[in-house]
Design an enzyme around this catalytic site. Structure first.
Site, PDB file in Angstrom:
ATOM      1  N   ARG A 267       0.840  -1.207   0.000  1.00  0.00           N
ATOM      2  CA  ARG A 267       0.000   0.000   0.000  1.00  0.00           C
ATOM      3  C   ARG A 267       0.869   1.250   0.000  1.00  0.00           C
ATOM      4  O   ARG A 267       1.811   1.363   0.781  1.00  0.00           O
ATOM      5  CB  ARG A 267      -0.943   0.005   1.207  1.00  0.00           C
ATOM      6  N   ARG A 396       0.523  -6.256  12.479  1.00  0.00           N
ATOM      7  CA  ARG A 396      -0.138  -5.630  13.633  1.00  0.00           C
ATOM      8  C   ARG A 396      -0.324  -6.634  14.769  1.00  0.00           C
ATOM      9  O   ARG A 396      -0.337  -6.252  15.946  1.00  0.00           O
ATOM     10  CB  ARG A 396      -1.456  -5.005  13.204  1.00  0.00           C
TER      11      ARG A 396
END
Length: 431
Positions: A267, A396
């Site tokens: 991204r 994460r």
């Protein structure tokens, strides 16, 4: 992608949906009226084109009859008429094609319609918490952030990554590199062995059509990484997994389909300048386990709840504290009709941060990629419903493990479920 027939018949449905998403009412009305006017131009052009084509065919036949009857003047007039039609028809065809292309482009830029149950709001502050799982850990010391822990272990190197690739990359070494691999393997094993998802190893390079189908293009072009002239790097495995059913007509008996994949994701983070510049929260490249479901409209609501439960299950196994929120209309993704976010507690940041997002897109993506199914006993196919969710983001999850399982001496305890994936290692210590 929306059905223009639905917009013609129920214009207020789209107007109200756009207003719920934050568009000014007058702007929403003007947008919808413009769509309807453009569609009327397209439709009237098609009707006129059909009339001209019919007249050309009839006149061509009349030419032969006139010549047979010796009506030379009439034959010449008919030939002149056909000649003019041969000029007028291509010009009108181009006008119709232009109107169709413009209508398609305008429709492609309109977000999905929120379900009625989605709470209204402007931004993340209006999201609604629906579940709180586990409890915060009471540390006898001030907890550190994940990058402080990783750098202290000598196994998380942002400077080396910057030399190689620039900002928003990381080099993981030694046991942290293995921990990342272990997390991904644990997630994919759980979803395939316990939750019934089919593992897929998809390409991470896809064409324009695939990115359009899941609605990354055209609106979010600047958030993507282009690879040459022909391909895009996937921002999520949602793109290839969902597009497995593009341009297909499935049988109802095949549904639901459930796919999962562990892939790298890419991204550009074009709209996040200055946000999360330190650490692994917002990276240009990261690994993620994706969940995708393909269902009938009748199944999609239950499938959404099931997907959410699957994403929560892996976090529960890790012993992490998290909450689930329903996103409000102003915070939803472009293709989503309803989204649940799972936010994990990070003691080093003293905050909840998103670790998974589970969305139902109803038939929005299916229309863009022409993905349909044939109901049992029915002649006409219907559009499928598509759903996607993180099951979950590996980077994460590592952040959450480092911060929640940190020890005062700088070491990190390995969660019990990951010990077998770590070769029996129970603690990560400094190199």
């Amino acid at each position: 992608m929306h059905d223009i027939k639905w917009i013609r018949e129920e214009p207020n449905g789209l107007i109200n949906a756009l207003v719920r998403r934050g568009t000014d009412a007058s702007e929403a009305q003007a947008l919808v009226e413009g769509l309807i006017a453009l569609d009327e131009t397209r439709r009237s052009g098609i009707v006129r084109l059909e009339e001209l084509q019919a007249r050309r065919n009839a006149a061509s036949k009349e030419i032969g009859a006139a010549k047979k009857a010796g009506e030379n003047d009439r034959a010449e007039a008919l030939m002149a008429e056909v000649g003019a039609l041969k000029t007028d028809i291509p010009a009108l065809e181009e006008q119709v094609k232009a109107a169709e292309a413009e209508l398609h482009n305008r429709l492609a830029a309109i977000p999905n319609v929120p379900l009625d149950v989605v709470p209204e709001g402007k931004d993340e502050h209006d999201n609604v918490e629906i579940a709180l799982v586990g409890q915060k850990i009471g540390f006898p010391f001030v907890p550190k952030q994940h990058f402080e822990i990783g750098e202290g272990l000598g196994q998380m190197d942002f400077e080396a990554a910057a030399k190689l690739s620039g900002a928003r990359f990381v080099v993981l070494k030694n046991k942290l590199a293995r921990l990342e691999r272990a997390i991904g393997q644990f997630f994919i094993d759980t979803h395939t062995e316990e939750h019934g998802y089919m593992e897929v190893a998809p390409p991470v390079l896809v064409k324009d059509e695939a990115m359009f189908g899941t609605a990354q293009l055209p609106k979010f072009r600047e958030d993507q990484f282009r690879a040459g002239e022909e391909f895009w790097l996937i921002p999520t495995a949602e793109v290839p997994l969902t597009n497995l059913v593009a341009q297909s007509i499935l049988s109802e008996e095949e549904l639901p389909l459930r796919f999962t994949a562990l892939t790298p994701c890419f991204r550009a983070e074009a709209g996040s300048a200055g946000r999360d510049t330190r650490g692994m929260i917002r990276q240009h490249q990261f690994n993620k386990v994706e969940l995708v479901s393909i269902t009938t409209p009748e199944q999609s609501a239950d499938e959404h709840e099931r997907m959410l439960a699957c994403a929560q299950a892996v976090l529960k196994k890790l012993g992490l504290h998290f909450r689930v929120v329903t996103l409000c209309t102003g915070d939803m993704g472009f293709a989503s009709a309803k989204t649940y976010d799972i936010e994990v507690w990070l003691p080093g940041q003293n905050a909840f941060r998103e670790i998974s997002s589970c969305s139902t897109c109803t038939d929005f993506q299916a229309r863009r990629m022409n993905a349909r199914y044939r109901p049992a006993g029915a002649k006409a196919p219907r559009y499928l419903h598509t759903l996607n969710g993180s099951g979950v983001a590996v980077g994460r999850a590592m952040v959450a493990i480092l911060e929640n399982y940190q020890n005062e001496d700088g070491s990190v305890t390995v969660p019990d479920v990951l010990v077998p994936y770590m070769g029996g290692l129970t603690r990560i210590e400094k190199n």
